[in-house]
Write an enzyme that holds these catalytic residues in place. Structure first.
Site, PDB file in Angstrom:
ATOM      1  N   ASP A  45       0.856  -1.201   0.000  1.00  0.00           N
ATOM      2  CA  ASP A  45       0.000   0.000   0.000  1.00  0.00           C
ATOM      3  C   ASP A  45       0.886   1.243   0.000  1.00  0.00           C
ATOM      4  O   ASP A  45       1.640   1.477   0.937  1.00  0.00           O
ATOM      5  CB  ASP A  45      -0.935  -0.004   1.216  1.00  0.00           C
ATOM      6  CG  ASP A  45      -2.092   0.958   1.039  1.00  0.00           C
ATOM      7  OD1 ASP A  45      -1.842   2.130   0.663  1.00  0.00           O
ATOM      8  OD2 ASP A  45      -3.243   0.555   1.260  1.00  0.00           O
ATOM      9  N   SER A  95      -6.871   4.116  -1.923  1.00  0.00           N
ATOM     10  CA  SER A  95      -6.774   2.651  -1.933  1.00  0.00           C
ATOM     11  C   SER A  95      -8.108   1.965  -2.237  1.00  0.00           C
ATOM     12  O   SER A  95      -8.107   0.857  -2.774  1.00  0.00           O
ATOM     13  CB  SER A  95      -6.284   2.155  -0.571  1.00  0.00           C
ATOM     14  OG  SER A  95      -5.007   2.634  -0.299  1.00  0.00           O
ATOM     15  N   PHE A 268      -4.872  -9.309  15.384  1.00  0.00           N
ATOM     16  CA  PHE A 268      -3.751  -9.210  16.311  1.00  0.00           C
ATOM     17  C   PHE A 268      -3.617  -7.853  16.993  1.00  0.00           C
ATOM     18  O   PHE A 268      -2.703  -7.644  17.761  1.00  0.00           O
ATOM     19  CB  PHE A 268      -2.455  -9.577  15.577  1.00  0.00           C
ATOM     20  CG  PHE A 268      -2.509 -10.964  14.982  1.00  0.00           C
ATOM     21  CD1 PHE A 268      -2.423 -12.080  15.797  1.00  0.00           C
ATOM     22  CD2 PHE A 268      -2.707 -11.152  13.622  1.00  0.00           C
ATOM     23  CE1 PHE A 268      -2.501 -13.360  15.271  1.00  0.00           C
ATOM     24  CE2 PHE A 268      -2.782 -12.420  13.080  1.00  0.00           C
ATOM     25  CZ  PHE A 268      -2.684 -13.532  13.903  1.00  0.00           C
ATOM     26  N   GLU A 269      -4.513  -6.931  16.667  1.00  0.00           N
ATOM     27  CA  GLU A 269      -4.508  -5.618  17.320  1.00  0.00           C
ATOM     28  C   GLU A 269      -5.934  -5.095  17.381  1.00  0.00           C
ATOM     29  O   GLU A 269      -6.794  -5.518  16.607  1.00  0.00           O
ATOM     30  CB  GLU A 269      -3.659  -4.605  16.528  1.00  0.00           C
ATOM     31  CG  GLU A 269      -2.188  -4.558  16.920  1.00  0.00           C
ATOM     32  CD  GLU A 269      -1.947  -4.037  18.338  1.00  0.00           C
ATOM     33  OE1 GLU A 269      -2.744  -3.217  18.849  1.00  0.00           O
ATOM     34  OE2 GLU A 269      -0.952  -4.468  18.947  1.00  0.00           O
ATOM     35  N   GLU A 313      -1.318  -7.899   1.969  1.00  0.00           N
ATOM     36  CA  GLU A 313      -1.055  -6.458   1.897  1.00  0.00           C
ATOM     37  C   GLU A 313      -0.008  -6.012   2.918  1.00  0.00           C
ATOM     38  O   GLU A 313      -0.136  -6.293   4.114  1.00  0.00           O
ATOM     39  CB  GLU A 313      -2.346  -5.665   2.167  1.00  0.00           C
ATOM     40  CG  GLU A 313      -2.119  -4.174   1.964  1.00  0.00           C
ATOM     41  CD  GLU A 313      -3.176  -3.271   2.590  1.00  0.00           C
ATOM     42  OE1 GLU A 313      -3.275  -2.122   2.136  1.00  0.00           O
ATOM     43  OE2 GLU A 313      -3.888  -3.692   3.524  1.00  0.00           O
ATOM     44  N   HIS A 322       2.352   8.780   5.054  1.00  0.00           N
ATOM     45  CA  HIS A 322       1.451   9.887   5.426  1.00  0.00           C
ATOM     46  C   HIS A 322       2.028  10.709   6.581  1.00  0.00           C
ATOM     47  O   HIS A 322       1.764  11.895   6.705  1.00  0.00           O
ATOM     48  CB  HIS A 322       0.075   9.354   5.820  1.00  0.00           C
ATOM     49  CG  HIS A 322      -0.790   8.992   4.650  1.00  0.00           C
ATOM     50  ND1 HIS A 322      -1.078   9.873   3.639  1.00  0.00           N
ATOM     51  CD2 HIS A 322      -1.444   7.837   4.342  1.00  0.00           C
ATOM     52  CE1 HIS A 322      -1.876   9.287   2.745  1.00  0.00           C
ATOM     53  NE2 HIS A 322      -2.103   8.043   3.145  1.00  0.00           N
ATOM     54  N   ASP A 359      -0.988  -0.165  -4.793  1.00  0.00           N
ATOM     55  CA  ASP A 359      -2.268   0.425  -5.194  1.00  0.00           C
ATOM     56  C   ASP A 359      -2.079   1.835  -5.728  1.00  0.00           C
ATOM     57  O   ASP A 359      -2.756   2.275  -6.638  1.00  0.00           O
ATOM     58  CB  ASP A 359      -3.283   0.378  -4.041  1.00  0.00           C
ATOM     59  CG  ASP A 359      -2.695   0.832  -2.716  1.00  0.00           C
ATOM     60  OD1 ASP A 359      -1.493   1.181  -2.652  1.00  0.00           O
ATOM     61  OD2 ASP A 359      -3.460   0.844  -1.731  1.00  0.00           O
ATOM     62  N   HIS A 360      -1.093   2.549  -5.158  1.00  0.00           N
ATOM     63  CA  HIS A 360      -0.810   3.930  -5.579  1.00  0.00           C
ATOM     64  C   HIS A 360       0.547   4.309  -5.027  1.00  0.00           C
ATOM     65  O   HIS A 360       1.110   3.586  -4.198  1.00  0.00           O
ATOM     66  CB  HIS A 360      -1.886   4.897  -5.062  1.00  0.00           C
ATOM     67  CG  HIS A 360      -2.044   4.822  -3.572  1.00  0.00           C
ATOM     68  ND1 HIS A 360      -1.117   5.355  -2.708  1.00  0.00           N
ATOM     69  CD2 HIS A 360      -2.978   4.218  -2.794  1.00  0.00           C
ATOM     70  CE1 HIS A 360      -1.490   5.105  -1.476  1.00  0.00           C
ATOM     71  NE2 HIS A 360      -2.611   4.407  -1.480  1.00  0.00           N
ATOM     72  N   HIS A 435      -0.994  10.853  -1.203  1.00  0.00           N
ATOM     73  CA  HIS A 435      -0.642   9.894  -2.248  1.00  0.00           C
ATOM     74  C   HIS A 435      -0.077  10.658  -3.446  1.00  0.00           C
ATOM     75  O   HIS A 435      -0.182  11.885  -3.511  1.00  0.00           O
ATOM     76  CB  HIS A 435      -1.882   9.110  -2.690  1.00  0.00           C
ATOM     77  CG  HIS A 435      -2.498   8.336  -1.586  1.00  0.00           C
ATOM     78  ND1 HIS A 435      -3.709   7.700  -1.705  1.00  0.00           N
ATOM     79  CD2 HIS A 435      -2.072   8.077  -0.322  1.00  0.00           C
ATOM     80  CE1 HIS A 435      -3.997   7.086  -0.573  1.00  0.00           C
ATOM     81  NE2 HIS A 435      -3.022   7.309   0.286  1.00  0.00           N
TER      82      HIS A 435
HETATM   83 ZN   LIG Z   1      -2.974   6.370   2.129  1.00  0.00          ZN
END
Ligand SMILES: [Zn+2]
Length: 481
Positions: A45, A95, A268-269, A313, A322, A359-360, A435
């Site tokens: 991602d 996404s 798991f979280e 992913e 980000h 994805d980007h 992005h």
């Molecule tokens: Zn993003």
């Protein structure tokens, strides 16, 4: 990680799948009729080309090399394309729209999960009557095994596009939906638990317990957390009750202790899983992306199905970008490449397509005049051994972003550029780096991989995967425009 060899590979999946030596299985019937057909889709991602380059260098430098000569596992794949990622209504995509293109063969609107682009934003009833069929749904309908593995919440946009149809990616649990939509449409977690195709998704590993549990219920791992749901539903209990032999686990030990069969939900979280850089410090213990991939492949390749579809992913490369935090973006990319290595070692390329893509992209840039082998996360030092200086006489880093929090004064604190928490400098101050729209790469190995070539539109990759999974079908024409 050692370089991944090109073809041929040892047919380890074949031996697992038949339960008998591969040569013997050939005597039992035509290999073409009986061989499983599998697709493993790896999505980094936000893993743009500059991210791959920088991660490749960091990976080499972590092992004492200059770094530039290094290859990540998937960079050894023989087939490659550049991929156009725009959404139907967005030049710089998100996404939800991009994963919809990959798994349905149709581009979507930004923020929308596997819904026809003719449906307007916010129109939840329109979405109900105009879903786009996903590869995962088709695979389940045909008796294939299926799996989703991610480091984000399992209800986050990328995995969600594979099983959910939602006009808004943020509708992960009912309380996140507007009141009028709540009565008519299902939240994303419910769509996963009530998945109506085949026997449901067989292996689900990621984060996001909170969206499955009610606020009245304490989280099984984190004593200070509760669920997020305000509809009183415990969707983990509902998922367990809806099928025979299902198992739920919430930590590393629980995953390791599971037997060889039955469907598995591993969350798991409470929210996203840790970045790879922070994983070993996690209180409950989390599996790595490579371990989850290994676990999923061992189950999905067991005998008794015509094949499998698995999506893996590396979901938090994007989150680190980000935050203008290249360290975690790159270390997550290296962990993602290690997961691809597991798949290459397990898969027989005659039966399995391994497709690795993003994805980007993100606005990460690699610049200045650093010498060969200069630390990729560090300050620029030139081939003459002198630090690079900007017009004001200050030093600067090789990595930077076009926008993001790194442009806000003091965002770096007193940290050295190589510190894990350093935020790389940016040009335009935005709270979150964005992005980017330039093409991403797609790397393919194995069954039907030669279809990945040239400059492709993202939805066309769906056709390559679909042909590898369902060879008897006439190719479905893609009209993603
Ligand atoms: Zn993003």
């Amino acid at each position: 990680m050692k370089p991944v060899p090109h073809l041929p590979h040892r047919p380890r999946l074949a031996r697992l799948a038949f339960g008998v030596p591969f040569a013997l299985s050939l005597c039992l019937g035509s290999a073409a009729e009986t061989a499983p057909r599998n697709v493993i889709l790896f999505v980094g991602d936000g893993m743009g080309v500059s991210t791959v380059t920088a991660a490749r260098i960091l990976d080499g430098q972590n092992r004492g090399q200059p770094g530039e000569e290094n290859y990540l596992s998937f960079e050894r794949f023989p087939h490659l394309a550049l991929v156009k990622t725009y959404n139907v209504d967005a030049q710089v995509p998100d996404s939800a729209g991009t994963m919809t293109a990959l798994v349905t063969g149709r581009k979507a609107r930004v923020g929308v999960l596997s819904v026809d682009p003719s449906v307007a934003h916010g129109d939840c009833e329109g979405a109900l009557s105009n879903p786009l069929t996903t590869l995962l749904e088709e695979a389940e309908q045909r008796g294939y095994r299926t799996g989703l593995v991610t480091t984000t919440r399992i209800t986050h946009a990328t995995p969600a596009a594979a099983y959910a149809h939602s006009i808004d990616r943020k509708w992960e649990f009912a309380a996140a939906m507007p009141e009028d939509a709540r009565g008519k449409c299902k939240d994303i977690a419910r769509q996963l638990v009530e998945f109506p195709h085949g026997d449901g998704v067989d292996v689900l590993l990621g984060g996001g317990r909170g969206v499955f549990l009610p606020v009245e219920q304490q989280d099984p791992e984190d004593a200070e957390a509760t669920g997020h749901r305000r509809d009183g539903r415990d969707l983990i209990a509902e998922w367990l009750a809806a099928g025979e032999g299902r198992r739920f686990v919430f930590d590393h030990d629980g995953l390791n202790a599971l037997g060889a069969d039955g469907q598995v939900l591993g969350l798991f979280e409470v929210s996203h899983m840790e970045h790879e850089a922070d994983r070993l410090a996690d209180a409950g213990g989390e599996p790595s992306l490579a371990e989850m991939t290994d676990f999923a492949l061992a189950r999905l390749a067991a005998p008794g199905a015509p094949g499998f579809f698995l999506m893996v992913e590396g979901g938090r490369i994007d989150h680190a970008h980000h935050a203008s935090n290249a360290y975690r973006a790159l270390t997550d990319t290296i962990a993602f490449a290690a997961a691809v290595t597991v798949a290459v070692e397990r898969a027989n390329p005659a039966e399995t397509l391994i497709l690795v893509t993003a994805d980007h992209s993100h606005t990460l840039t690699i610049g200045g005049w650093p010498a060969r082998g200069n630390p990729i996360l560090g300050l620029v030092v030139g081939a003459d051994g002198k630090p690079g200086k900007d017009m004001a006489g200050d030093t600067y880093t090789t990595l930077g972003y076009a926008n993001g929090p790194g442009a806000i004064k003091g965002a770096q604190g007193d940290l050295e550029p190589t510190h894990p928490d350093y935020r790389q400098r940016a040009t335009y101050p935005l709270y979150l780096e964005t992005h980017a729209a330039e093409d991403v790469a797609a790397y393919a190995l194995g069954r039907g991989a030669e279809g990945v070539r040239g400059v492709m539109d993202q939805h066309e990759l769906h056709g390559v995967m679909r042909a590898a999974l369902f060879p008897a079908d006439a190719p479905k024409t893609s009209d993603g425009g």
